[in-house]
Design a protein around this motif. Structure first.
Motif, mmCIF file in Angstrom:
data_model
loop_
_atom_site.group_PDB
_atom_site.id
_atom_site.type_symbol
_atom_site.label_atom_id
_atom_site.label_comp_id
_atom_site.label_asym_id
_atom_site.label_seq_id
_atom_site.Cartn_x
_atom_site.Cartn_y
_atom_site.Cartn_z
ATOM 1 N N MET A 1 109.762 30.587 155.152
ATOM 2 C CA MET A 1 110.140 29.459 155.986
ATOM 3 C C MET A 1 110.793 28.387 155.113
ATOM 4 O O MET A 1 110.296 28.053 154.051
ATOM 5 C CB MET A 1 108.892 28.909 156.667
ATOM 6 N N LEU A 2 111.899 27.859 155.579
ATOM 7 C CA LEU A 2 112.593 26.784 154.878
ATOM 8 C C LEU A 2 111.968 25.446 155.243
ATOM 9 O O LEU A 2 111.578 25.230 156.398
ATOM 10 C CB LEU A 2 114.072 26.773 155.258
ATOM 11 N N VAL A 44 115.268 30.586 141.929
ATOM 12 C CA VAL A 44 115.286 31.801 142.735
ATOM 13 C C VAL A 44 114.156 31.750 143.767
ATOM 14 O O VAL A 44 112.984 31.749 143.401
ATOM 15 C CB VAL A 44 115.135 33.056 141.842
ATOM 16 N N PRO A 45 114.511 31.718 145.052
ATOM 17 C CA PRO A 45 113.479 31.705 146.097
ATOM 18 C C PRO A 45 112.975 33.126 146.372
ATOM 19 O O PRO A 45 113.521 34.103 145.852
ATOM 20 C CB PRO A 45 114.219 31.149 147.310
ATOM 21 N N SER A 51 116.974 35.020 152.251
ATOM 22 C CA SER A 51 117.616 35.587 153.436
ATOM 23 C C SER A 51 117.796 34.521 154.522
ATOM 24 O O SER A 51 118.863 34.412 155.127
ATOM 25 C CB SER A 51 116.784 36.753 153.967
ATOM 26 N N GLN A 52 116.770 33.722 154.749
ATOM 27 C CA GLN A 52 116.852 32.651 155.744
ATOM 28 C C GLN A 52 117.915 31.630 155.356
ATOM 29 O O GLN A 52 118.692 31.181 156.205
ATOM 30 C CB GLN A 52 115.509 31.945 155.884
ATOM 31 N N LEU A 53 117.932 31.291 154.088
ATOM 32 C CA LEU A 53 118.905 30.321 153.588
ATOM 33 C C LEU A 53 120.324 30.862 153.739
ATOM 34 O O LEU A 53 121.210 30.168 154.243
ATOM 35 C CB LEU A 53 118.591 30.033 152.123
ATOM 36 N N ALA A 87 121.551 24.559 147.616
ATOM 37 C CA ALA A 87 120.450 24.660 148.585
ATOM 38 C C ALA A 87 119.244 25.370 147.989
ATOM 39 O O ALA A 87 118.097 24.999 148.272
ATOM 40 C CB ALA A 87 120.927 25.378 149.842
ATOM 41 N N ARG A 88 119.467 26.383 147.156
ATOM 42 C CA ARG A 88 118.339 27.040 146.480
ATOM 43 C C ARG A 88 117.621 26.055 145.560
ATOM 44 O O ARG A 88 116.397 26.076 145.450
ATOM 45 C CB ARG A 88 118.807 28.281 145.727
ATOM 46 N N ALA A 89 118.384 25.182 144.913
ATOM 47 C CA ALA A 89 117.760 24.154 144.069
ATOM 48 C C ALA A 89 116.936 23.188 144.907
ATOM 49 O O ALA A 89 115.814 22.827 144.531
ATOM 50 C CB ALA A 89 118.824 23.399 143.281
ATOM 51 N N VAL A 90 117.473 22.776 146.048
ATOM 52 C CA VAL A 90 116.726 21.874 146.937
ATOM 53 C C VAL A 90 115.446 22.563 147.401
ATOM 54 O O VAL A 90 114.364 21.969 147.377
ATOM 55 C CB VAL A 90 117.591 21.420 148.133
ATOM 56 N N LEU A 91 115.555 23.804 147.780
ATOM 57 C CA LEU A 91 114.391 24.559 148.243
ATOM 58 C C LEU A 91 113.330 24.676 147.150
ATOM 59 O O LEU A 91 112.141 24.555 147.420
ATOM 60 C CB LEU A 91 114.834 25.954 148.708
#
Length: 123
Positions: A1-2, A44-45, A51-53, A87-91
């Protein structure tokens, strides 16, 4: 979940005008040799989150593909890459050192996209 901050970042970054997305992509490339490549490897999420991102970014940019590519050939895919890296960094912001986070989100600073603080509590 994001988390909500990541969703907001993606929604706002993907809504940028073509000129701004091209600028963000160019800046992303510039920063790769200044620690961006290494920092990206740290953000790395999980496979599910990634996948969601990816789906969220692609769904937002696909309707704009012809406009983006009309501005600059290949900008659609370049925008997917630039937004995805930031966005991966924000996540993963709570897991990244300040320097790593900063180099990954830097391309979107000054473009009107609010950047969540690294230490911001994840929703």
């Amino acid at each position: 979940m994001l988390d909500a901050a990541t969703e907001r970042f993606v929604d706002q970054a993907t809504a940028l005008p073509p000129e701004s997305l091209a600028e963000a992509y160019d800046r992303t490339l510039d920063l790769r040799s200044q620690g961006g490549k290494e920092a990206s490897g740290l953000a790395v999420p999980s496979a599910s989150q990634n996948s969601q991102l990816d789906r969220r970014i692609r769904a937002a940019l696909l309707p704009r593909a012809s406009t983006l590519d009309g501005h600059l050939i290949g900008l659609h895919s370049d925008a997917i890459a630039a937004v995805g890296i930031a966005a991966r960094a924000v996540l993963r912001r709570a897991k990244l050192a300040d320097e790593a986070y900063d180099v990954l989100v830097e391309p979107f600073r000054g473009l009107g996209v609010p950047i969540p603080e690294r230490a911001e509590t994840i929703d």
